[in-house]
Design a protein around this motif. Structure first.
Motif: not given
Ligand code: LMR
Length: 330
Positions: A34-35, A41, A73, A91, A94, A169, A171, A192, A209, A213, A234, A236
């Motif tokens: 997603v980034v 990542k 995501d 991340s 999640k 916001r 996650q 995201f 963040n 990001n 944050l 993964y």
């Molecule tokens: C987010 O949703 O803020 C992060 O998980 C995005 C990411 O993959 O770094």
């Protein structure tokens, strides 16, 4: 007696050649994330593709889909389980639907810095978590760092009381919701891909963040203040579908496993530099004021947020939290 005619023989031959050609088709590995590409990542996914295709030529083809271009995501985990994608690196925030233990990574002010996070991930307890979702058909292959999170908002955040009433916001993580409730702010779960617009339109007023990001999604253009809080991490987990992974030819799987070790080492070596470069780019852009906290101010955030640990202790396990905390000692 059955006799093969020349025509039948030709037909059998062409069928078997077609079969061989089919068997020689490369295994396609879709890697969705997603980034942006200029993040830890994003770079990790590209390095995995490069090494896999170099070392397994014709056997493996890797397709990388960045920036939620294949799945956002909310959908990527489901897609992995359905076999629509073979590698993702969500991340650590999640995974709560699949295991509560990984919530340990979301606890605010648990890790002093990314080196402590790294020590915990490499410990027996951390490595055990990679296998904690196999009953759900998810295998963890490696941890990848992004970095420590910073708070951003359109209001200067020096102390917890400054966050009161703001919409942040988060996650999809119950721990992160509670973290903001602890400072009497309003958490809003949002995918995201929607964060920039959410900040721009005022649906949310702030976010948390790592620098990479913030910069790669241009969030600094819609956030007047960024507090260097380092209040959480944050990172993964690179994961795959267990059935897919175990079904790979043994030689391919073992080469990919070696590649995963190399890629994780490289991502983890480069992540901090990428975040520092992103921070510098934000400083240079002069869009946002960067706030440094005094030890006293940071202590107030810690005191306000730390009670969240207790709420999740039963789910995560007190021993796991202790092991994570112990990683702050070298
Ligand atoms: C987010 O949703 O803020 C992060 O998980 C995005 C990411 O993959 O770094």
């Amino acid at each position: 007696m059955f006799k093969l005619t020349a025509k039948a023989l030709a037909c059998a031959l062409s069928l078997s050649i077609a079969g061989m050609a089919q068997a020689a088709e490369p295994i396609v590995i879709k890697f969705s994330h997603v980034v942006a590409e200029n993040t830890p990542k994003g770079q990790g996914a590209l390095l995995f593709k490069k090494l896999a295709e170099e070392r397994l030529p014709g056997q493996v083809k890797v397709e990388v889909y960045a920036n939620s271009s294949l799945f956002g995501d909310g959908k990527e985990m489901e897609a992995l389980l359905l076999g629509d994608v073979q590698l993702i690196a969500p991340s650590l925030a999640k995974f709560e639907q699949y295991t509560k233990q990984l919530q340990v990574f979301d606890l605010p002010f648990l890790f002093d810095n990314i080196a402590a996070v790294d020590r915990f991930q490499q410990s027996a307890a951390g490595q055990g978590l990679l296998k904690s979702m196999e009953s759900k058909n998810i295998t963890g292959l490696a941890y990848w760092h992004n970095g420590m999170k910073q708070l951003s908002a359109n209001k200067a955040l020096y102390e917890p009381k400054d966050a009161r009433g703001l919409k942040f916001r988060v996650q999809a993580s119950a721990v992160l919701e509670e973290q903001f409730k602890a400072v009497r702010a309003n958490p809003r779960k949002m995918s995201f891909a929607e964060v920039y617009q959410g900040l721009q339109t005022g649906v949310v007023n702030g976010a948390e963040n790592p620098w990479s990001n913030i910069y790669s999604q241009k969030m600094h253009e819609v956030q007047k203040f960024i507090t260097e809080s380092d209040h959480g991490v944050l990172d993964y987990m690179l994961i795959t579908n267990t059935t897919f992974w175990n079904g790979l030819p043994a030689d391919v799987r073992s080469e990919l496993e070696k590649i995963n070790v190399e890629v994780a080492a490289e991502v983890n070596k480069q992540a901090d530099a990428l975040n520092q470069a992103a921070k510098q780019s934000i400083v240079d852009a002069k869009t946002s004021e960067i706030i440094q906290l005094t030890p006293e101010q940071r202590g107030k955030w810690r005191d306000a947020m730390k009670p969240v640990w207790k709420k999740f202790e039963a789910d995560i396990g007190a021993d796991l939290i202790k092991a994570a905390e112990a990683s702050n000692q070298q």
